[in-house]
Structures are given as C-alpha cells and as structure tokens.
Design an enzyme around this catalytic site. Structure first.
Site, short mmCIF file in Angstrom:
data_model
loop_
_atom_site.label_atom_id
_atom_site.label_comp_id
_atom_site.label_asym_id
_atom_site.label_seq_id
_atom_site.Cartn_x
_atom_site.Cartn_y
_atom_site.Cartn_z
N ARG A 86 42.26 37.38 44.74
CA ARG A 86 42.42 38.77 44.35
C ARG A 86 43.72 39.46 44.04
O ARG A 86 44.63 38.97 44.52
CB ARG A 86 41.71 39.68 45.59
CG ARG A 86 40.25 39.33 46.05
CD ARG A 86 39.44 39.87 45.05
NE ARG A 86 38.16 39.62 45.35
CZ ARG A 86 37.25 38.84 44.47
NH1 ARG A 86 37.75 37.97 43.56
NH2 ARG A 86 35.95 38.67 44.97
N GLU A 115 41.87 45.69 36.79
CA GLU A 115 41.18 44.55 35.96
C GLU A 115 40.13 45.59 35.03
O GLU A 115 39.75 46.72 35.83
CB GLU A 115 40.28 43.53 36.69
CG GLU A 115 41.24 42.64 37.38
CD GLU A 115 40.47 41.60 38.08
OE1 GLU A 115 39.24 41.71 38.24
OE2 GLU A 115 41.15 40.58 38.68
N HIS A 134 38.70 36.15 34.22
CA HIS A 134 38.08 35.81 35.68
C HIS A 134 36.43 35.41 35.50
O HIS A 134 35.49 36.47 35.94
CB HIS A 134 38.22 37.12 36.45
CG HIS A 134 38.03 37.19 37.82
ND1 HIS A 134 38.74 37.43 38.92
CD2 HIS A 134 37.02 36.38 38.49
CE1 HIS A 134 38.31 37.45 39.81
NE2 HIS A 134 37.27 36.77 39.93
#
Length: 174
Positions: A86, A115, A134
């Site tokens: 994270r 993000e 991701h």
C-alpha cells in the site's frame, strides 16, 4: 515486510532464485519459505541486510509511513526497494530524497499515496524508479476465484456465518 499470503508467495519465488529470505510480521511466527522472521521492533535487521526490500504491508495506523527517512538511511546503498503493498506505508518524499542522495540504488513502485499517480509526479521522470501498473491480481482465474469465495461465504452465512473464509479483521484493518 508483510509475511502474509503475498509475502509468503514472494518468498517462495525468491527461493527459486536462490535468495535467502527475511520476513517481518506482527508476531515473528514462522512462515513457509522465509528463513528468518522478525517483528517491527527488529525491523533494522531487515533494513541492514536486504539487497531487495519488498513491502507488502497493509495500510493501518501502525504501518502509516513506516518506511521513511530513517529506514532508507539504514539500507544498503545497493538496495532495491519494492512496494507492492500500500502506498500509505511509504514516505514518498523520503524515498525521492534517498534516491537523489544515493542512499539506495533503485525503487520499483506498484502502489502510491495517491492513485492513480499524478501525471506530474517526480517518479515518472526518475531513472532510479520503475513504475508498474497496480494490476498484479488480475488473471484469467481472478473472477472464478472471487465468485467461488463469494459462493462459499454466502452458503456459510446462510448456515449461521461461522465458517466464512478470507475474512477481514476489522481491528487490524485487513
């Protein structure tokens, strides 16, 4: 850092390349494929020894920006930092400074504080940073596995909910 399911799998792949693995978890309890386990209190052992430092930590109060200036100063100058956990566990400004100052060699980042990573973020232009999308959890088996877990949990819930799988521990935050 983070010796749960993803950390264990990372260690398994690392072993395939002949690497010695050091892991970190809450309790220091043994994990398959990890040669040595430490807790947060002994995190410096990880930082000083690792050539590749992989973080798969969840975002909790305890892990918020746990990897920062002090951590990078302890790492080997040849170290490669990899964050696939994270973004909130990393002090991004400290990483930028560590890379500019030659405190570590490279960073591979799959997750970020914000993000998607903003278009003008310095990471995009830094030669010592590799930015990855991701999407590592997406495979042809992802949806069937998800539906299978949902189906098992729905049936368990209908029977009283005592046999749920992949439960989130609300107190731990993951």
């Amino acid at each position: 850092m983070g010796a749960g399911a993803i950390g264990e799998e990372t260690a398994r792949f690392s072993k395939a390349f002949g690497l010695r693995t050091i892991g970190l978890n809450r309790h220091g309890s043994s994990v398959k494929n990890i040669d040595k386990l430490v807790t947060v209190n002994d995190m410096h052992a990880l930082l000083k020894e690792d050539d590749y430092f992989v973080s798969v930590l969840p975002a909790t109060k305890e892990t918020h920006r746990i990897i920062g200036e002090e951590a990078f100063k302890m790492m080997k100058k040849e170290a490669v930092f990899i964050n696939i956990g994270r973004g909130q566990t990393l002090d991004e400004e400290a990483l930028i400074n560590a890379l500019h100052n030659g405190e570590i060699a490279h960073a591979v980042l799959d997750v970020f504080t914000q993000e998607p990573l903003p278009e003008k973020h310095p990471f995009w232009e830094m030669e010592k940073v590799t930015v990855t999308p991701h999407i590592s959890g997406v495979s042809k088996n992802y949806l069937p596995r998800t539906i299978d877990i949902f189906h098992k949990n729905l049936n368990a819930f209908r029977r009283g909910g005592s046999q749920l799988i992949k439960k989130i521990d609300v107190k731990q935050g993951y």
